[in-house]
Structure formats: C-alpha cells, structure tokens
Design a protein around this motif. Structure first.
Motif, mmCIF file in Angstrom:
data_model
loop_
_atom_site.group_PDB
_atom_site.id
_atom_site.type_symbol
_atom_site.label_atom_id
_atom_site.label_comp_id
_atom_site.label_asym_id
_atom_site.label_seq_id
_atom_site.Cartn_x
_atom_site.Cartn_y
_atom_site.Cartn_z
ATOM 1 N N THR A 56 -20.494 -32.332 124.399
ATOM 2 C CA THR A 56 -20.091 -33.540 125.133
ATOM 3 C C THR A 56 -20.097 -33.276 126.631
ATOM 4 O O THR A 56 -20.110 -32.124 127.066
ATOM 5 C CB THR A 56 -18.681 -34.004 124.713
ATOM 6 N N ALA A 74 -25.153 -31.841 127.826
ATOM 7 C CA ALA A 74 -24.792 -30.939 126.727
ATOM 8 C C ALA A 74 -26.008 -30.608 125.882
ATOM 9 O O ALA A 74 -26.947 -31.359 125.833
ATOM 10 C CB ALA A 74 -23.720 -31.583 125.877
ATOM 11 N N LYS A 97 -17.710 -23.916 127.862
ATOM 12 C CA LYS A 97 -17.591 -25.358 127.647
ATOM 13 C C LYS A 97 -17.667 -26.078 128.991
ATOM 14 O O LYS A 97 -17.225 -25.525 130.014
ATOM 15 C CB LYS A 97 -16.233 -25.670 126.998
ATOM 16 N N ASN A 98 -18.173 -27.274 128.967
ATOM 17 C CA ASN A 98 -18.165 -28.095 130.180
ATOM 18 C C ASN A 98 -16.709 -28.259 130.622
ATOM 19 O O ASN A 98 -15.835 -28.533 129.794
ATOM 20 C CB ASN A 98 -18.751 -29.479 129.894
ATOM 21 N N GLY A 99 -16.492 -28.083 131.926
ATOM 22 C CA GLY A 99 -15.130 -28.254 132.434
ATOM 23 C C GLY A 99 -14.320 -26.980 132.459
ATOM 24 O O GLY A 99 -13.141 -27.004 132.797
ATOM 25 N N VAL A 100 -14.958 -25.860 132.116
ATOM 26 C CA VAL A 100 -14.267 -24.567 132.201
ATOM 27 C C VAL A 100 -14.896 -23.763 133.327
ATOM 28 O O VAL A 100 -16.119 -23.651 133.401
ATOM 29 C CB VAL A 100 -14.383 -23.764 130.882
ATOM 30 N N PHE A 145 -15.664 -21.038 125.065
ATOM 31 C CA PHE A 145 -17.123 -21.108 124.942
ATOM 32 C C PHE A 145 -17.567 -22.205 123.971
ATOM 33 O O PHE A 145 -16.959 -22.388 122.919
ATOM 34 C CB PHE A 145 -17.680 -19.768 124.455
ATOM 35 N N SER A 146 -18.634 -22.862 124.349
ATOM 36 C CA SER A 146 -19.211 -23.855 123.432
ATOM 37 C C SER A 146 -20.296 -23.200 122.594
ATOM 38 O O SER A 146 -20.660 -23.683 121.537
ATOM 39 C CB SER A 146 -19.794 -25.024 124.221
ATOM 40 N N LYS A 147 -20.817 -22.076 123.076
ATOM 41 C CA LYS A 147 -21.853 -21.359 122.325
ATOM 42 C C LYS A 147 -21.628 -19.853 122.499
ATOM 43 O O LYS A 147 -21.394 -19.393 123.627
ATOM 44 C CB LYS A 147 -23.221 -21.737 122.894
ATOM 45 N N THR A 198 -17.695 -29.113 122.449
ATOM 46 C CA THR A 198 -19.112 -28.725 122.441
ATOM 47 C C THR A 198 -20.009 -29.946 122.226
ATOM 48 O O THR A 198 -19.746 -30.766 121.345
ATOM 49 C CB THR A 198 -19.347 -27.702 121.312
ATOM 50 N N LEU A 245 -14.342 -29.628 127.723
ATOM 51 C CA LEU A 245 -14.810 -30.686 126.822
ATOM 52 C C LEU A 245 -15.289 -30.044 125.528
ATOM 53 O O LEU A 245 -15.665 -28.875 125.500
ATOM 54 C CB LEU A 245 -15.959 -31.451 127.462
#
Lengths: 227, 198
Positions: free
Chosen positions: B62, B198, A77-80, A115-117, B60, B58
């Motif tokens: 974004t 993103a 994730k953004n910011g990790v 994780f975002s993905k 997912t 953040l």
C-alpha cells in the motif's frame, strides 16, 4: 545487450531533450529510473528543473556504478525511516542494504516488523552475517576489500610464476642456441677432424709395424743365433 | 483496573514568538492515506510527546497518495474546532480538498472511494515552528476522516467544474497530531517513502 547498456542508451537518448524540456513519457521514465538507480523520488513533479536534477543524478550514478545497482533483499515498509545509530545515513523503502538490515536485525530482531519484503531465510542470513559469513559476501565493503587483497595476492603469485617461467624460457633459449651452434660445427671442422683421424690411423699403422718388427718368432731367433 | 484521574493542567506559557511569528496557511501538496492501509501495530510516537508521530508504516503493497492543489490558498476550509462532549470535549477536524479533474477514472478511483472510505490526511503548514515540528500535521489519525460533503458544481468559479470535497474527523481526542522524525529532512524523506509505488 544487458540491462545496464539498455538503460544507459535510454538515458543518453533523452539527453538531446535536456535543454528543450523532457516529454511526459521522458518524465515517467526519469521517475522510474531515479527510484530504481538512486532509490529516490522526484521531489516536485511540477518542476522541470527537478526532472533535470534527477536526470543528471541518475546518469552520473549509473556511470559511476558501471552496472545496474543490485536490488536489496530487504525493503522497508512505506513510511518507515531507519537511521542507524552513530551514522548520518537514512534508509527508506528499498534503499536499505542487506548489510545494514542484517546488522540491525542481529541487534534487534523485532526490527523485522518494519520490512515489507525480506528473505524467508533471513534468520540464517542474520546469523551468518554476525559470524562474518554473509550470504551476500561479495557485496559487503569488508568482503570486497578482502577480495581485492586476495586478488592482489593471486596477481603477485602469478607475476612471480611468470617471472620464473621467463627465466626458464631464457635458460632454454640459451641452451637451444648452444645446441644449434653445436650442431652447425661439423661442416666447418670436418677437414680438421679428417686430418686428425688420418694422423691417428697413420700413427696406429706405424705402431703396428713397429710392434710387428718387435715380435720375433723362435725360428727367426734361431736363424739369428746361427749367424 | 486502577482508577486514574486525568490531570489537565497548563504546562507551558502562552506566548507569541517575535523571532519566529506564526504564519497562516498551508502549502500546496498534501498526502491522503487509506485508514486501513496503516500498519497500526507499528506506528511509533515520540516518547516525550505522544502527539508527535515518528513512524507511520503502511501495510505491504500500500502507499499514500499525493494531493496537489494549486493556488495561493490551497485546502481552504481545512480547520480544527472543539466540540463539547458530555464527559470530555473533543475536536472535529475538517480537511477541504478540491479535485480539479473529472471523468470515469477519477469517479472510479477517487471520488467514489472518497465518498465511502476512511482516510488520514497529512498536510504541510507554512508555519514550521522554531524546531520545525509544526511542519507536517495529521488529521484523521485517531478516528479517521470520512466525507461530510462532496460537490461537483459545473459552473463553480472556484473548482471550474471539478469536485470540492470535505473530509471530517469527528470526536478526535487530540487537538493536533504531527509527523516528525529526527529532522525536517528526514521527515520529508519519510513522507516521500509513504508515496512510493508499492
């Protein structure tokens, strides 16, 4: 033309503007490629040298890799920011590799929330990685080393086979040469053979004459006795 | 529920560093994040000091948005001040930004949303502190920042016709919150990752 060549062409085309200054479109391309290839962001978008640095790094990385970098199945994730213990490596966004992600997930399953993905079958992948049968086996360093060793073994085997074949070929060549020389003998040796044959025939005839002389019929014996 | 008495006592000497004197002001780039884009369940803080945020994930899809303000004194008016409360004193934090642009896209994508949304603002102090942990400060992490004043003065000598925006976080329990993880380099990498498309 594959993607690697296409991207390399774009980069080489921009090279002519390296000294004079990149256009705004070039800068957008550099931002995109820098992230895609090096996994980094251009630090300061107001600084021309920052674009030059990013350009050089992108070009060098692409040439070194010789192919487009394979996208990771895991994206943080953004910011990790992830820092594996005992290393000096930091991972953000898509810079994390499958190997690093799955190794960490094996130790800490809750790490998945970072994780975002990620692949839907990540649990199987993590188990497979822990068991040494990673799904992306061809990408891990250990797997690549294994592959290199295997290929070296195969190469040695093939070379031995080639050597054996060469030896067989040499033997066969020698046999062919011998046969050739044998098949070319009659033209030179014919008179000798004929002479030999004639001698043999003469000898046979002489022998048959002698034998005939030796054969005494009863009538002849009687005649000889009377005499 | 156990009764708990908060123990507010000084825990450190108040001093000024001669080797590393404090420096006023901010650097030119900050980061604005939509408050609701933060993955609050996974925000992590330093175990020893909960005013240090070590991970700010953040949701997912974004991202954070960079705010660049040129000049020698960017984000002038950015400040934090105590507000007296009935039972507890709180802090009101104000982030002052200027939008040196105008037009339909800016109105639609920036100004209208700033006027009605809730945000978190991360900015870079010139004074980093001896251990660099003072470098990146966060406003809005507790209550969220919302617009308290927005002006588009066409003849303004300061904004040259752009927008001056004040975002305010009222009733924040903490006087200051900071972003720091591992090292200043790692923290900068984390910040860059926040602003990744993103």
């Amino acid at each position: 033309m594959d993607e690697y060549e296409k991207i390399l062409n774009i980069i080489e085309e921009m090279r002519s503007r390296f000294d004079s200054g990149f256009s705004s479109s070039d800068k957008s391309t550099i931002i995109r490629l820098y992230y895609q290839i090096c996994g980094k962001q251009v630090r300061n978008t107001g600084c021309n040298d920052c674009y030059r640095d990013a350009y050089i790094e992108t070009r060098a990385t692409l040439k070194r890799l010789g192919q487009m970098p394979k996208a990771s199945n895991y994206v943080l994730k953004n910011g990790v920011l992830f820092h594996p213990q005992g290393t000096s490596e930091f991972y953000v966004n898509g810079t994390i590799t499958d190997e690093v992600a799955e190794t960490e997930l094996a130790k800490n399953p809750e790490f998945i929330s970072k994780f975002s993905k990620y692949p839907t079958d990540y649990q199987e992948r993590v188990k497979a990685r822990a068991a040494g049968n990673a799904f992306d086996e061809e990408d891990s360093v250990a797997a690549l080393k294994k592959k290199v060793a295997l290929l070296k073994g195969q190469l040695a085997e093939k070379e031995a086979q080639i050597t054996a074949k060469d030896a067989t070929i040499a033997t066969m060549d020698a046999e062919i040469a011998a046969l050739k020389s044998a098949s070319s003998m009659p033209t030179e040796t014919q008179p000798v053979t004929e002479a030999k044959n004639a001698k043999e025939e003469e000898a046979q005839e002489a022998s048959s004459e002698t034998d005939a002389a030796k054969v005494v019929t009863p009538k002849a014996r009687k005649t000889a006795t009377k005499k | 529920m156990a009764t708990e008495a908060c123990d507010y006592k000084l825990a450190q000497d108040i001093a000024a560093s001669c080797e590393n004197p404090i420096v006023q002001g901010l650097k030119n780039t900050g980061y604005l994040i939509n408050y609701d884009d933060i993955d609050w369940d996974n925000v992590e803080k330093d175990a020893k000091n909960d005013l240090i945020v070590t991970s700010l994930p953040l949701l997912t899809g974004t991202r954070a948005y960079k705010v660049y303000v040129p000049g020698k004194t960017p984000f002038t008016g950015t400040q934090s001040e105590m507000t007296e409360g009935t039972y507890m004193n709180k802090f009101t934090k104000t982030a002052s930004i200027v939008v040196l642009d105008s037009g339909p896209d800016v109105a639609k994508n920036v100004i209208n949303n700033l006027a009605n949304g809730k945000f978190v603002f991360i900015f870079e102090n010139k004074y980093q502190g001896a251990d660099k942990k003072n470098t990146f400060e966060i406003y809005g992490l507790e209550q969220g920042l919302s617009a308290s004043e927005m002006t588009n003065e066409k003849y303004s000598e300061d904004t040259d016709g752009g927008w001056a925006v004040s975002l305010q976080e009222a009733n924040a329990p903490s006087s200051g919150m900071f972003l720091f993880t591992e090292s200043i380099t790692a923290t900068r990498t984390l910040l860059e990752s926040l602003a990744t498309a993103a």
